[in-house]
Design a protein around this motif. Sequence first.
Motif, PDB file in Angstrom:
ATOM      1  N   LEU A  19      10.222  40.106 -76.274  1.00 40.52           N
ATOM      2  CA  LEU A  19       9.315  41.144 -75.798  1.00 40.52           C
ATOM      3  C   LEU A  19       9.959  41.831 -74.603  1.00 40.52           C
ATOM      4  O   LEU A  19      10.201  41.197 -73.582  1.00 40.52           O
ATOM      5  N   ASP A  20      10.239  43.101 -74.739  1.00 43.32           N
ATOM      6  CA  ASP A  20      10.902  43.810 -73.637  1.00 43.32           C
ATOM      7  C   ASP A  20      10.899  45.289 -73.981  1.00 43.32           C
ATOM      8  O   ASP A  20      10.446  45.675 -75.058  1.00 43.32           O
ATOM      9  N   ASP A  21      11.411  46.082 -73.063  1.00 46.98           N
ATOM     10  CA  ASP A  21      11.560  47.500 -73.373  1.00 46.98           C
ATOM     11  C   ASP A  21      12.822  47.661 -74.198  1.00 46.98           C
ATOM     12  O   ASP A  21      13.935  47.619 -73.668  1.00 46.98           O
ATOM     13  N   LYS A  68      17.598  45.662 -74.595  1.00 42.04           N
ATOM     14  CA  LYS A  68      18.746  45.539 -75.492  1.00 42.04           C
ATOM     15  C   LYS A  68      19.564  44.304 -75.104  1.00 42.04           C
ATOM     16  O   LYS A  68      20.055  43.575 -75.961  1.00 42.04           O
ATOM     17  N   GLY A  69      19.706  44.104 -73.800  1.00 42.91           N
ATOM     18  CA  GLY A  69      20.445  42.930 -73.324  1.00 42.91           C
ATOM     19  C   GLY A  69      19.786  41.642 -73.782  1.00 42.91           C
ATOM     20  O   GLY A  69      20.451  40.733 -74.297  1.00 42.91           O
ATOM     21  N   ALA A  70      18.465  41.570 -73.628  1.00 37.91           N
ATOM     22  CA  ALA A  70      17.744  40.357 -74.029  1.00 37.91           C
ATOM     23  C   ALA A  70      17.882  40.129 -75.531  1.00 37.91           C
ATOM     24  O   ALA A  70      18.113  39.005 -75.981  1.00 37.91           O
ATOM     25  N   GLU A  71      17.748  41.197 -76.284  1.00 34.46           N
ATOM     26  CA  GLU A  71      17.874  41.056 -77.738  1.00 34.46           C
ATOM     27  C   GLU A  71      19.276  40.581 -78.111  1.00 34.46           C
ATOM     28  O   GLU A  71      19.447  39.630 -78.880  1.00 34.46           O
ATOM     29  N   THR A 110      29.786  46.023 -75.313  1.00 40.31           N
ATOM     30  CA  THR A 110      29.321  46.319 -73.952  1.00 40.31           C
ATOM     31  C   THR A 110      29.260  45.011 -73.170  1.00 40.31           C
ATOM     32  O   THR A 110      29.162  43.939 -73.773  1.00 40.31           O
ATOM     33  N   ALA A 111      29.313  45.122 -71.857  1.00 35.83           N
ATOM     34  CA  ALA A 111      29.263  43.896 -71.046  1.00 35.83           C
ATOM     35  C   ALA A 111      27.835  43.379 -70.989  1.00 35.83           C
ATOM     36  O   ALA A 111      26.886  44.160 -70.987  1.00 35.83           O
ATOM     37  N   PRO A 112      27.669  42.062 -70.937  1.00 33.14           N
ATOM     38  CA  PRO A 112      26.310  41.507 -70.867  1.00 33.14           C
ATOM     39  C   PRO A 112      25.699  41.692 -69.476  1.00 33.14           C
ATOM     40  O   PRO A 112      26.353  41.425 -68.475  1.00 33.14           O
ATOM     41  N   ILE A 113      24.466  42.166 -69.442  1.00 38.76           N
ATOM     42  CA  ILE A 113      23.782  42.212 -68.148  1.00 38.76           C
ATOM     43  C   ILE A 113      22.961  40.932 -68.009  1.00 38.76           C
ATOM     44  O   ILE A 113      22.963  40.082 -68.907  1.00 38.76           O
ATOM     45  N   TYR A 114      22.238  40.804 -66.908  1.00 40.02           N
ATOM     46  CA  TYR A 114      21.585  39.516 -66.631  1.00 40.02           C
ATOM     47  C   TYR A 114      20.543  39.118 -67.668  1.00 40.02           C
ATOM     48  O   TYR A 114      20.340  37.931 -67.925  1.00 40.02           O
ATOM     49  N   THR A 115      19.883  40.085 -68.278  1.00 34.94           N
ATOM     50  CA  THR A 115      18.883  39.699 -69.294  1.00 34.94           C
ATOM     51  C   THR A 115      19.565  39.143 -70.538  1.00 34.94           C
ATOM     52  O   THR A 115      18.978  38.343 -71.264  1.00 34.94           O
ATOM     53  N   ALA A 116      20.806  39.566 -70.772  1.00 31.03           N
ATOM     54  CA  ALA A 116      21.536  39.090 -71.952  1.00 31.03           C
ATOM     55  C   ALA A 116      21.854  37.607 -71.809  1.00 31.03           C
ATOM     56  O   ALA A 116      21.611  36.811 -72.726  1.00 31.03           O
ATOM     57  N   THR A 117      22.366  37.242 -70.655  1.00 32.71           N
ATOM     58  CA  THR A 117      22.697  35.826 -70.478  1.00 32.71           C
ATOM     59  C   THR A 117      21.424  35.001 -70.350  1.00 32.71           C
ATOM     60  O   THR A 117      21.369  33.845 -70.769  1.00 32.71           O
ATOM     61  N   GLY A 118      20.372  35.614 -69.793  1.00 30.62           N
ATOM     62  CA  GLY A 118      19.090  34.908 -69.701  1.00 30.62           C
ATOM     63  C   GLY A 118      18.565  34.564 -71.076  1.00 30.62           C
ATOM     64  O   GLY A 118      18.154  33.430 -71.348  1.00 30.62           O
ATOM     65  N   ALA A 119      18.594  35.546 -71.972  1.00 32.25           N
ATOM     66  CA  ALA A 119      18.088  35.325 -73.330  1.00 32.25           C
ATOM     67  C   ALA A 119      18.977  34.328 -74.080  1.00 32.25           C
ATOM     68  O   ALA A 119      18.485  33.467 -74.814  1.00 32.25           O
ATOM     69  N   TYR A 120      20.285  34.455 -73.872  1.00 33.98           N
ATOM     70  CA  TYR A 120      21.234  33.527 -74.503  1.00 33.98           C
ATOM     71  C   TYR A 120      20.923  32.086 -74.066  1.00 33.98           C
ATOM     72  O   TYR A 120      20.796  31.182 -74.879  1.00 33.98           O
ATOM     73  N   ASP A 121      20.784  31.934 -72.766  1.00 34.50           N
ATOM     74  CA  ASP A 121      20.485  30.598 -72.222  1.00 34.50           C
ATOM     75  C   ASP A 121      19.121  30.088 -72.694  1.00 34.50           C
ATOM     76  O   ASP A 121      18.950  28.895 -72.954  1.00 34.50           O
ATOM     77  N   ALA A 122      18.162  30.995 -72.786  1.00 31.62           N
ATOM     78  CA  ALA A 122      16.810  30.584 -73.183  1.00 31.62           C
ATOM     79  C   ALA A 122      16.818  30.009 -74.602  1.00 31.62           C
ATOM     80  O   ALA A 122      16.233  28.957 -74.848  1.00 31.62           O
ATOM     81  N   VAL A 123      17.503  30.709 -75.500  1.00 34.17           N
ATOM     82  CA  VAL A 123      17.559  30.221 -76.890  1.00 34.17           C
ATOM     83  C   VAL A 123      18.273  28.867 -76.928  1.00 34.17           C
ATOM     84  O   VAL A 123      17.817  27.922 -77.586  1.00 34.17           O
TER      85      VAL A 123
END
Lengths: 295, 535
Positions: free
Chosen positions: B67-69, B76-79, B365-378
């Motif tokens: 769930l995000d914008d 996009k980063g989280a996804e 593209t480089a991962p922003i903080y939401t990308a690594t957050g989502a990666y770690d969460a999964v």
Amino acid sequence: MLTDIMQVLVLGSVEGAVYMLIAVGYSLVYGTGGIMNLAHGAFYLIAGYMLYWYLGTLGLFTSVVLALIIVTLIGGISYLALIKPLEKKSQLSVVMVTFAIAFFIEQIVKLGCSILGFEKESTLPNLIEIKGTVSFELFGTIIPYDYVFILIISFLIVSLITLFISKSKLGTSIRAISQDREAATLMGINADRVLMFTVMISAFLAGVAAVIYVPSYPIAPWQGWVILTNSFAVVILGGMGSLPGSVLGAFILSYASHFTRVFIDPAISTLVPMFVIVVMLALRPQGILGKKEID
Amino acid sequence: MKKSMQRILAIVLVAVIGVGIGAGAYFFLISEAAEYKWDNTTDDIMDTVPGIDEEVPQNRIIKFGVLDDMGYITGKGAENGARLAAYEINTRGGVNIGNETYYVGIETEDTEEANPALDLSRGVAAAERMIYYKKAQFILGGFRTEALQAYREIVMDAKKIFFITGSATAKFCQDVYNDYNKYKYTFRIQPLNEVFLAGEVIRMLAATIVDQKENHDKNITKIAIMREDLAWTARMSGSINGLMPFFSAFIYGDNRLQVVEEIAYPQTAGPVNFYGYWADIKASGADVTIPIISGPTGLYYSDVYGDTNQPSLSLGINVMGQQNIFWEQTGGNCEYEIAMTSFIRHAKTPFTIPFWDHYVGNFSTAPIYTATGAYDAVQAVVTSIIDGQSLATDDVLAELEKSEWQGIDPNWTTPTGIPRMPKYGMGSPTATISFWTDGTYHRDVDSATAGIQHTRHDVVEGSEPLGHAVFVQWVYDSANPTLGKWECVPLGPIPGISDDYMLGTYFGLGSWEPPMYTDQPWGQVITANITWPVR
């Protein structure tokens, strides 16, 4: 699938019950005095914030009572000081002044948060917790205890208001004015006084909606406008001035909105109230059960 | 005319009602269509079950909902981060529970929370759809406090584990402590909360001040803050303002270090507004400007920063500046800007570089903080599922809350030797998966408070290299003039300044070690001296 539908029905029922309270008040004021009160959402807002600000220091009961007293008084003062003087001049002036009241209350809320050191947007703790849990499960559907409380209180209050309007002396006066203000005045009814009480009842209803719903749904300063738009859609759908219409409209709109958001597309669900307003105004401006006088 | 108009509208209304009834019948009467299906056909990372090239039975999918914008970089980063984790897990053979193999599926819903004209009901609607129709079992995402606050209620009411991957608001995790029964399903995995973010910014500021004072004979005394007018930035600004007298006293022995200008601008601000804001800052004579910006307006901030040749050094949080295309986006106007990010391509942990490369390889593209957050969460949820051999929410929650960390490297301990790294953290690119379990703001587990069942489910700003931000400066790259480059600027230690005193006393945090990049067990960070704006 049945569980999903039940879950959506629960969510829709709760929001419907809240909008029922708000829309009944909105409709009451319009039906009685023909006042298009754009500050109605702001009444919800101020009551919600009163609860938020006082809860920590005064406790739940006192905060609720205080919030309801203050919002009811604000309703009365708004009528006496701003609506009444303009009412006889033009409807547009009344609309504009209630618009200004809504903006004013929104700014007061923001200012209040800054002065008192509160966040502008917040959640409140659940009202009811039983044995360490805040919800129960019924046939796979999760139902927070607060939701049950909201439904009970909403229907109780609306029933009492309906009873009050049909049985009490003031209620009779409200109905008389909604039918023919001039005739009612000639019969010795003080229309201004009755209208003041009507706006106060309306503000009280918005206040009740706020104090029971805010623990389940966060408050934000701009939320008054969303409440206003949705309740406007409800009364347009149900019929301006029709209390049963408001009840019906609240639930139809809420179910439509929730079913759309869950099963079709959340983006479309936000259009539902707008769609209802446009189509109903174009096709049946009096709404489903609408009539000018209070019934 | 009026009648024909009414006829047209009546036809429209009948058509809409007809379509509505049809859609209703389609959804509720035809059972096949009634259930939302997590369709998957290819092994594409963007498909529902990344890495699996065939349809997966619905009851063999571990369903993660983002769930995000989705129209903004945070979403996009989280996804992408979630997809990458799912892809890696699935291609390694999936998840074994009992004798059955499960695969990780990813679905998204757009909350539109980056929209300046925020509509709270949009996020709530997205959450309801994700949970009640798409039947996601685990939720992650969210970055804007105001929106997240609203739709988190839906997630909590539905008793789903929710990993916040983008909001720094401390309250979300404070709620876990204050109202455990309701909010126990909330975790924050990115970023550090606002209190610690303020600490990180202050430390960078302190390092800059000392560096300029000792190496360049330059006295920095005037600080400006430019921030979105939002709840989390207000609290962060409050922390920075509160710490300023301490810094001034330590660095200069008096109170000359001051915030001379603070601009809190609305989300609706456009480029024209930023010319005004920057003019005010320039007029204030600020030496350093601290941005606290998570939204798209960060682009205007940087664009006008360079466009107006600002003499102050920009140093702080600008999420847009975490993108590797930022130089290009701003036409080089972000030059000299120092942005906080979770990590860059360096060996912060053994998993950082592989993660970075895999991410860039897949998403360009480089991962922003939401990308690594989502990666770690999964990864964290899946590890808990494996350990607990259960998909049930409360079983996964129990595993996530376990404090008996396993397989901890002796290096991964607090200065007092108490392990604080959960088992999942070792697999984290940023090493920020540490959850408070002691129920206090203390960084070190206190024996006096250990055993308290309540927790904040928040990430720890830990001793080096755990849980620390990285600061990168955008500089001109003669080899790549259209893209620019990042240089990691050193954060400490700060000579002559006791971090323990300043931060420890102020926040009651206890003692801790300042970050030292050169001390990392898995590699060195390329550090460079701060380049001061030449205007």
